[in-house]
Design an enzyme around this catalytic site. Sequence first.
Site, short mmCIF file in Angstrom:
data_model
loop_
_atom_site.label_atom_id
_atom_site.label_comp_id
_atom_site.label_asym_id
_atom_site.label_seq_id
_atom_site.Cartn_x
_atom_site.Cartn_y
_atom_site.Cartn_z
N ARG A 90 0.52 -11.48 2.40
CA ARG A 90 -0.31 -11.62 3.59
C ARG A 90 -1.07 -12.95 3.63
NH1 ARG A 90 -3.22 -6.87 6.53
NH2 ARG A 90 -2.88 -8.45 8.14
N ARG A 136 -8.95 -4.12 -2.17
CA ARG A 136 -8.48 -5.35 -1.54
C ARG A 136 -9.50 -6.49 -1.61
NH1 ARG A 136 -4.08 -5.07 1.92
NH2 ARG A 136 -2.63 -3.52 1.14
N HIS A 152 -8.56 0.12 2.57
CA HIS A 152 -9.52 -0.72 3.30
C HIS A 152 -10.66 0.17 3.78
CE1 HIS A 152 -6.47 -4.06 4.58
NE2 HIS A 152 -7.32 -4.57 3.72
N ALA A 192 3.06 1.11 8.15
CA ALA A 192 2.60 -0.06 7.40
C ALA A 192 1.20 0.15 6.84
CB ALA A 192 2.62 -1.31 8.28
N ASP A 215 2.83 -8.38 9.04
CA ASP A 215 1.59 -7.59 9.12
C ASP A 215 0.53 -8.26 9.99
OD1 ASP A 215 1.96 -5.19 7.74
OD2 ASP A 215 1.47 -6.07 5.79
N ASP A 260 -12.01 0.28 6.63
CA ASP A 260 -11.82 0.80 7.99
C ASP A 260 -10.81 1.96 8.05
OD1 ASP A 260 -9.35 -0.48 7.85
OD2 ASP A 260 -9.72 -1.86 9.51
N ASN A 306 0.88 -1.18 0.00
CA ASN A 306 0.00 0.00 0.00
C ASN A 306 0.91 1.22 0.00
OD1 ASN A 306 0.45 1.11 2.73
ND2 ASN A 306 -0.50 -0.77 3.46
N ASN A 342 -7.82 -7.80 9.84
CA ASN A 342 -7.88 -8.48 8.55
C ASN A 342 -8.00 -9.99 8.65
OD1 ASN A 342 -5.60 -5.98 7.82
ND2 ASN A 342 -7.60 -6.05 6.86
N CYS A 385 -7.20 -1.19 12.78
CA CYS A 385 -6.53 -2.29 12.08
C CYS A 385 -5.85 -3.25 13.05
CB CYS A 385 -5.45 -1.76 11.15
SG CYS A 385 -5.99 -0.57 9.94
N1 ARG Z 1 0.28 -3.47 5.75
C1 ARG Z 1 -1.06 -3.96 5.91
C2 ARG Z 1 -1.68 -4.20 4.55
O1 ARG Z 1 -1.40 -3.47 3.64
C3 ARG Z 1 -1.87 -3.01 6.73
C4 ARG Z 1 -3.26 -3.51 7.05
C5 ARG Z 1 -4.10 -2.52 7.76
N2 ARG Z 1 -5.32 -3.10 8.17
C6 ARG Z 1 -6.53 -2.54 8.07
N3 ARG Z 1 -7.55 -3.18 8.55
N4 ARG Z 1 -6.74 -1.45 7.42
O2 ARG Z 1 -2.45 -5.12 4.35
#
Ligand code: ARG
Length: 263
Positions: A83, A130, A159, A246, A58, A161, A14, A64, A252
Amino acid sequence: MCRPDHYDVVYEINPWMSVERTPDTSRAWDQWHALHDALSQLPGVAVELIPQVRGCPDMVFTANAGLVRGAKAVLARFRHPERGVEEPHYRSWLEGQGLEVVEPPLGMSFEGEGDALFAGGALVTGYYQRSDARASAFLTDELGCLTLSLCLVDARWYHLDTCFLPLGGGVVAYYPGAMDGYAERVIERNFEAIRVPEDDAARFACNAVVIDRHVVMPAGCDETAATLEGRGYSVVCVDTSEFIKAGGSCKCLTLHLDHPPMA
Ligand code: ARG
């Protein structure tokens, strides 16, 4: 939550992530503990921990892992292979909690609570970046809920959230610039909506944990914090700078485990 034992930025999936800008381990540790303490102190909250697995940097972002409703957990299927390695660890942990774990069909991306949040009697989902649009129909079937799907159009808010925050009782906060015009209309028609300014949204203002009238949110989102306080929420701010490296913050770093089953 997942303690940041092996947290790092070793790949870039990201726009917030750069392998040239890795997190400071000891600051990350302190920030994670501050969030953990802030949540543990709220009435009625018990925090469960999943151990972080080496090679899953992560995994701290437990939002997630999947989406839990009643006794069922819909497991994540990650868009990025970086991931995907987390999936079996989440599966065994969720099964260990006595939950029935169902998987999205092969080839269907779904990134858990990161892209699926309950708000005012509906399940609101984010797609395009995503999670796949068709994951919404899958969730409707599995969980028996009304689903409102929002197309996320800006890579910085990849995302749901990161740009949409249910505040209880049909009130939500959101950043309109993260989604298409149709999504904005869906939100304005279905909820009492608070619009978050871009500066705060870029500091992850929407990435907060809400427990009744308590909001635990990232530090530095002053305008949004003041708006919420003005509406009677009790707001606690936590510095999450090392996790924003990140692309994640307070929400998250947590997965909500006790949503009651749909009526
Ligand atoms: N580095 C992770 C990714 O890109 C961060 C995830 C953040 N999680 C969230 N629920 N927004 O997947």
